[in-house]
Structure formats: structure tokens, C-alpha cells
Design a protein around this motif. Sequence first.
Motif, PDB file in Angstrom:
ATOM      1  N   ASN A  72       0.830  -1.203   0.000  1.00  0.00           N
ATOM      2  CA  ASN A  72       0.000   0.000   0.000  1.00  0.00           C
ATOM      3  C   ASN A  72       0.867   1.256   0.000  1.00  0.00           C
ATOM      4  O   ASN A  72       0.558   2.234  -0.679  1.00  0.00           O
ATOM      5  CB  ASN A  72      -0.958  -0.012   1.182  1.00  0.00           C
ATOM      6  N   GLN A  73       1.956   1.232   0.756  1.00  0.00           N
ATOM      7  CA  GLN A  73       2.866   2.382   0.749  1.00  0.00           C
ATOM      8  C   GLN A  73       3.600   2.488  -0.583  1.00  0.00           C
ATOM      9  O   GLN A  73       3.840   3.581  -1.093  1.00  0.00           O
ATOM     10  CB  GLN A  73       3.881   2.271   1.899  1.00  0.00           C
ATOM     11  N   TYR A  74       3.966   1.344  -1.148  1.00  0.00           N
ATOM     12  CA  TYR A  74       4.705   1.340  -2.407  1.00  0.00           C
ATOM     13  C   TYR A  74       3.864   1.923  -3.530  1.00  0.00           C
ATOM     14  O   TYR A  74       4.369   2.657  -4.381  1.00  0.00           O
ATOM     15  CB  TYR A  74       5.142  -0.084  -2.747  1.00  0.00           C
ATOM     16  N   ASN A  76       1.589   4.117  -3.213  1.00  0.00           N
ATOM     17  CA  ASN A  76       1.130   5.439  -2.809  1.00  0.00           C
ATOM     18  C   ASN A  76      -0.308   5.414  -2.297  1.00  0.00           C
ATOM     19  O   ASN A  76      -1.165   6.156  -2.768  1.00  0.00           O
ATOM     20  CB  ASN A  76       1.287   6.434  -3.957  1.00  0.00           C
ATOM     21  N   SER A  77      -0.563   4.549  -1.331  1.00  0.00           N
ATOM     22  CA  SER A  77      -1.866   4.422  -0.675  1.00  0.00           C
ATOM     23  C   SER A  77      -2.994   4.210  -1.673  1.00  0.00           C
ATOM     24  O   SER A  77      -3.971   4.957  -1.725  1.00  0.00           O
ATOM     25  CB  SER A  77      -2.134   5.641   0.206  1.00  0.00           C
ATOM     26  N   GLU A  81      -5.789   3.808   3.796  1.00  0.00           N
ATOM     27  CA  GLU A  81      -4.783   3.342   4.751  1.00  0.00           C
ATOM     28  C   GLU A  81      -5.416   2.712   5.990  1.00  0.00           C
ATOM     29  O   GLU A  81      -4.903   1.723   6.519  1.00  0.00           O
ATOM     30  CB  GLU A  81      -3.886   4.508   5.152  1.00  0.00           C
TER      31      GLU A  81
END
Length: 140
Positions: A72-74, A76-77, A81
Motif C-alpha cells: 500500500n505504501q509502495y 502510494n496508498s 490506509e
Amino acid sequence: MFQIPVTGLPMKVLPLMGIVFGSIYSCSNYFRVILSGGIGKNGSTVALAYMTKSELYIQDSAFIGPGLLFLNQYFNSFIDEYMVLWLALVISLFELTRYCIGVCLQISTHLRISVFRIPSIPAAVQVEVIPSGSHQNNID
């Protein structure tokens, strides 16, 4: 605002100095043990080294929660979140529960005790009651 006599340092510096010197002392002991190859037969580093040699499979389901957060962070959400955090929390809670149950079952199997079940008690053995006035000798 009290100051330490002779040095003139404020008293609030004293705990900070204790933390810093304690950390340096602890780290120097750890580095000495690591660089010397472990403590030996009675040291805990030998057991720790043995425990860290267990196999860890890449398909292990314990990686699902952290993997979701990473992806999810990779991206960009890509997904909300909070949804990912709740899903990761539920998965991690499930994995922790599964692990704890497994450990309890292994310990109970080793000790031959029941942990998650109540063993059934066998039916009471019927005992023949002989009246006190009669004298019977039952020798079999």
C-alpha cells in the motif's frame, strides 16, 4: 532548576547521563560477545543462535499483514490506509492466536495434560456392598 555542586550542571542532566553511559556499557558488552563468537555453554547467546536457525518459508502467512502495508505504501496508498491497517491488524491477531494455541498444545502434549479440552471422567465402577452381618469370603 537545582544544580549539581562542583559541576554546576542542572539536575535534569543526571538521568540523561545515566542513560547514555548505561547504553554505552550495554552495547560494549554486546559487541564483545558478538565479536568473540558467543558466551559459551551457559550463555544465552548459544540458545538464541539455535532459535534463529529455524526455517522461515516465504509463503508464511505471518507476512501477509506487513506485506499489505508495504504494498500500500509502495503504490502510494492505493487503498484507504485505515482499511489496510485494520486488515493487517486482524490478520496479525489471527496469526498471533494461532501461534499461541500451537505453543500451548505443544507444551500440553509434552507434559501430557489437557489445556483446551476437559477430559471425560470414566463412569464410576460399581462396588458390591456386603451387609455387615454376613461373612462371605470371596477369594478368587
